[in-house]
Motif scaffolding. Structure first.
Motif, PDB file in Angstrom:
ATOM      1  N   ARG A 160       0.819  -1.193   0.000  1.00 52.78           N
ATOM      2  CA  ARG A 160       0.000   0.000   0.000  1.00 52.78           C
ATOM      3  C   ARG A 160       0.867   1.262   0.000  1.00 52.78           C
ATOM      4  N   SER A 161       1.912   1.230   0.843  1.00 47.31           N
ATOM      5  CA  SER A 161       2.711   2.449   0.951  1.00 47.31           C
ATOM      6  C   SER A 161       3.482   2.700  -0.337  1.00 47.31           C
ATOM      7  N   ILE A 162       3.878   1.633  -1.019  1.00 46.72           N
ATOM      8  CA  ILE A 162       4.582   1.830  -2.285  1.00 46.72           C
ATOM      9  C   ILE A 162       3.611   2.385  -3.325  1.00 46.72           C
ATOM     10  N   ALA A 163       2.397   1.871  -3.293  1.00 47.53           N
ATOM     11  CA  ALA A 163       1.398   2.387  -4.221  1.00 47.53           C
ATOM     12  C   ALA A 163       1.168   3.875  -3.974  1.00 47.53           C
ATOM     13  N   GLN A 164       1.186   4.264  -2.695  1.00 50.98           N
ATOM     14  CA  GLN A 164       0.937   5.667  -2.377  1.00 50.98           C
ATOM     15  C   GLN A 164       2.097   6.557  -2.753  1.00 50.98           C
ATOM     16  N   PRO A 220      11.817   5.785  -5.804  1.00 49.83           N
ATOM     17  CA  PRO A 220      11.957   4.333  -5.873  1.00 49.83           C
ATOM     18  C   PRO A 220      11.081   3.741  -6.969  1.00 49.83           C
ATOM     19  N   SER A 221      11.621   2.794  -7.690  1.00 47.91           N
ATOM     20  CA  SER A 221      10.812   2.139  -8.713  1.00 47.91           C
ATOM     21  C   SER A 221      10.499   0.740  -8.230  1.00 47.91           C
ATOM     22  N   SER A 222       9.398   0.164  -8.735  1.00 43.53           N
ATOM     23  CA  SER A 222       9.025  -1.155  -8.237  1.00 43.53           C
ATOM     24  C   SER A 222       9.666  -2.266  -9.076  1.00 43.53           C
TER      25      SER A 222
END
Lengths: 423, 275
Positions: free
Chosen positions: A43-47, B12-14
């Motif tokens: 979730r935090s990466i999506a945000q 940051p990239s995923s």
């Protein structure tokens, strides 16, 4: 060849703080959060990809929308209060941490000196540590081989070069650490307050070395609280305030702008809370004029509201350098006793200082509020900065940092008495 | 250095790249960090590098006594001390490298928060550091083979490949655990336990032939089964056909390594903030 060495566009960086999101977790948390953790991270990466992220509790924006350009060969000082975001800029530019939003472009090899002696191992000898530390800073072995003698000579540790550094005195250790760093030959150098190491003599040497590097046409970003160091090394300055760029320009006018600003914005933007007190304002003002000058009479005023009844209120104010070294302090109880305060009563306590013996530069106040009746001492969890303006102190001379912090009212011994002692 | 060395700094990239080219550019740092670990390991010890030999030798004695003599474990016609020492060597290499790699990022946090370099250098150097101890112990193993009059066959040429597989296994698992350790320090406490359990799931004290035929493929999902069987095969010629466990092991390690690289590289972007 591009016309800039560093270009930042809209850099922002968000950090987690506080206990709601611990930095790393304990076993108990890991077990109870085991299922929730991966979800939360996703979730935090999506945000993070989303610009409309609301600022939640426990998060802080260390940088917000920072944009600037540095032309190649420029020596730029980054100035600002503690916690303004100066070091975060260096960390992002040296790729240690990633920005939350925005991007930057850097042309050239970057050397970053955020700390001297990074990676020094106490068990290894001076010689071994030079190679290890050099490699960590990004030097090639051939490059270290070539500069080895110069590094050793600069550090003045020739005799101890094959002794483990754990046997070094702290001064020798620091000298060696700085010596390796000082021989980095990258096009861009990011330096964070590393001059504040070692004894005065070595500091002077480091300082000269910095100036020399600056004159070699390399691009330098230099973070320091030491305005006279910044003035003599840098040609330009960048002011950072609460995570944003407040100004960029020629060194003298920018530093002046910064110093005058510090004094203008002393009263707090928002109240600072301790358990028992709400501090609404802290001011240091000169009785003699708009800016504080050395030996001026000044007033220190602390305004606060107690949350409970305070039977025997007390105030302790201490003056610190920007490196948080305590210079002196004043305790109100040594002067007067104050009558008890009911909860909610806006109160002002403070001191008049007849003559402030501080040389030009930035300083900070630490404040303790007390109730002596209950042995209660609460340290206000924030330092309050103020600046003593750059002025002529002794007979029209502008002082550099080698004079320290304290101004002295002094006279030369007069001729007749000198003759008298000679006789 | 060329002045047109340009890089971009972005959020940051995923799907981060593995960055092998950059890793290559930092090979000297890899060398120096490995060298530091080796150099420091036995400083201020009276016995020095002998420690590299004492541990597996001692384990061998204990195993020979309890499993070989008392339990009468079948070692396929090979003297039990050689049989167990032959497995203990790759096992120690793996266990040591895995432990070191898992704690490497946390142990080097002063570097991670202050200097930039490809973070993969840290666990890789930790894994490589184990090879020196292994090489020293290998000399003892060859002395033992000579003592018992065992001459390795042509299979010995496969030995370097098997050692590489052991190192890769340690690295693959180490990548996962080191990155996880940055965020959850529990890993540090789990790791010893994990290694102990793993030891019993690997044919070190016993021969893989005691595992029922139908379970062999599942058993081989533990990549160390292939490593240990392969190591014994290369030196002792037993078990006669370790092809299946080795193949399964290679596949499992490749998958673990790919996943580990991805996980590591993605989390790496936050290491300095959360370590």
């Amino acid at each position: 060849m591009s016309n800039f060495a560093i270009r930042c566009e809209g850099l922002s960086k968000q950090y987690r703080i506080g206990s709601s999101q611990q930095l790393y977790k304990t076993l108990r948390d890991a077990i109870t959060d085991a299922a929730a953790a991966p979800l939360r991270r996703i979730r935090s990466i999506a945000q993070n990809g989303n610009l409309q992220t609301p600022v939640k509790d426990g998060y802080i924006w260390a940088l917000q929308d920072v944009s600037f350009e540095i032309t190649p060969g420029e020596v730029v000082g980054i100035i600002g209060r503690n916690g303004a975001g100066k070091s975060t800029i260096l960390k992002i530019l040296s790729r240690i941490t990633k920005p939350t939003h925005g991007h930057a472009e850097v042309h050239g090899r970057v050397g970053s000196l955020l700390e001297v002696g990074t990676g020094f191992h106490p068990e290894l000898t001076g010689r071994e540590n030079i190679f290890l530390n050099g490699a960590i800073l990004g030097m090639r072995k051939s490059e270290i081989d070539r500069k080895f003698d110069k590094i050793v000579a600069f550090a003045e540790v020739e005799k101890f070069i094959d002794t483990p550094v754990k046997r070094y005195s702290s001064g020798m250790y620091m000298r060696l650490a700085f010596a390796v760093a000082a021989h980095l030959e990258t096009e861009i150098l990011l330096v964070d307050e590393v001059l504040a190491v070692g004894d005065a003599q070595f500091q002077r040497k480091c300082f000269e070395r910095m100036r020399e590097i600056g004159n070699q046409g390399r691009t330098i970003l230099f973070v320091s609280h030491n305005m006279s160091a910044i003035r003599s090394i840098c040609k330009q300055a960048l002011i950072i305030e609460r995570g944003t760029v407040l100004g960029q320009g020629q060194i003298d006018e920018t530093v002046d702008q910064y110093l005058s600003q510090i004094n203008a914005t002393q009263s707090l933007g928002e109240a600072v809370e301790t358990n028992t007190f709400t501090v609404t304002s802290v001011q240091v003002t000169s009785v003699a004029g708009p800016v504080i000058k050395t030996f001026d009479p000044v007033q220190v005023k602390v305004q606060f509201v107690p949350k409970a009844e305070i039977k025997d209120p007390g105030l302790y104010v201490s003056i610190l350098t920007m490196e948080s070294r305590r210079l002196t302090g004043l305790d109100l109880k040594d002067f007067i006793t104050t009558s008890s305060l009911p909860p909610g009563k806006a109160t002002e306590l403070g001191f008049t200082i007849e003559s402030l013996p501080l040389l030009p530069g930035a300083y900070q106040l630490e404040i303790h509020l007390k109730d002596m009746a209950q042995n209660l001492v609460e340290i206000v969890p924030q330092f309050f900065e103020f600046a003593v303006a750059e002025t002529e102190v002794y007979g029209g001379r502008k002082l550099d940092r080698w004079f320290g912090h304290i101004g002295l009212r002094a006279q030369p011994l007069n001729n007749s008495s000198r003759n008298g002692t000679k006789k | 250095m060329s002045a047109d060395l340009t890089f971009k700094i972005e959020p940051p990239s995923s799907w981060p790249a593995v960055g092998l080219r950059e890793l290559w550019e930092y090979r000297e740092l890899l060398y120096f960090l490995t060298w530091r670990d080796i150099k420091v390991r036995y400083k201020q010890t009276a016995l020095g590098a002998i420690w590299a030999v004492i541990q597996p030798l001692f384990m061998m004695v204990v195993f020979s006594l309890f499993f070989g003599k008392l339990a009468g474990m079948d070692s396929g016609g090979v003297p039990y001390p050689v049989f167990s020492f032959c497995a203990l060597l790759p096992w120690q290499l793996f266990a040591h490298s895995l432990t070191q790699a898992s704690n490497s990022l946390v142990g080097n946090q002063n570097l991670i928060t202050k200097v930039y370099f490809p973070r993969l250098v840290v666990p890789i150097s930790a894994v490589l550091g184990g090879l020196v101890d292994f090489a020293i112990a290998l000399v003892i193993l060859f002395a033992m083979l000579f003592f018992y009059g065992i001459v390795p066959g042509w299979q010995i040429v496969a030995l370097p490949a098997i050692v590489l597989l052991a190192v890769m296994t340690a690295l693959a698992v180490g990548l996962w655990l080191s990155a996880l350790n940055v965020q959850y320090r529990d890993v540090r406490y789990t790791i010893n336990f994990l290694v102990q359990v793993w030891l019993f799931a690997t044919p070190v004290a016993y021969s893989s032939s005691i595992v029922p035929e139908k379970w062999r493929v599942f058993y081989a999902l533990n990549p160390m089964v292939g490593v240990v069987d392969g190591f014994r095969w290369a030196l002792l010629g037993k078990p006669e056909s370790p092809g299946v466990p080795i193949l399964v092991s290679v596949i499992v390690v490749c998958l673990l390594l790919a996943g580990g690289l991805y996980y590591f590289r993605r989390l790496e972007q936050q290491f300095a903030d959360i370590v």
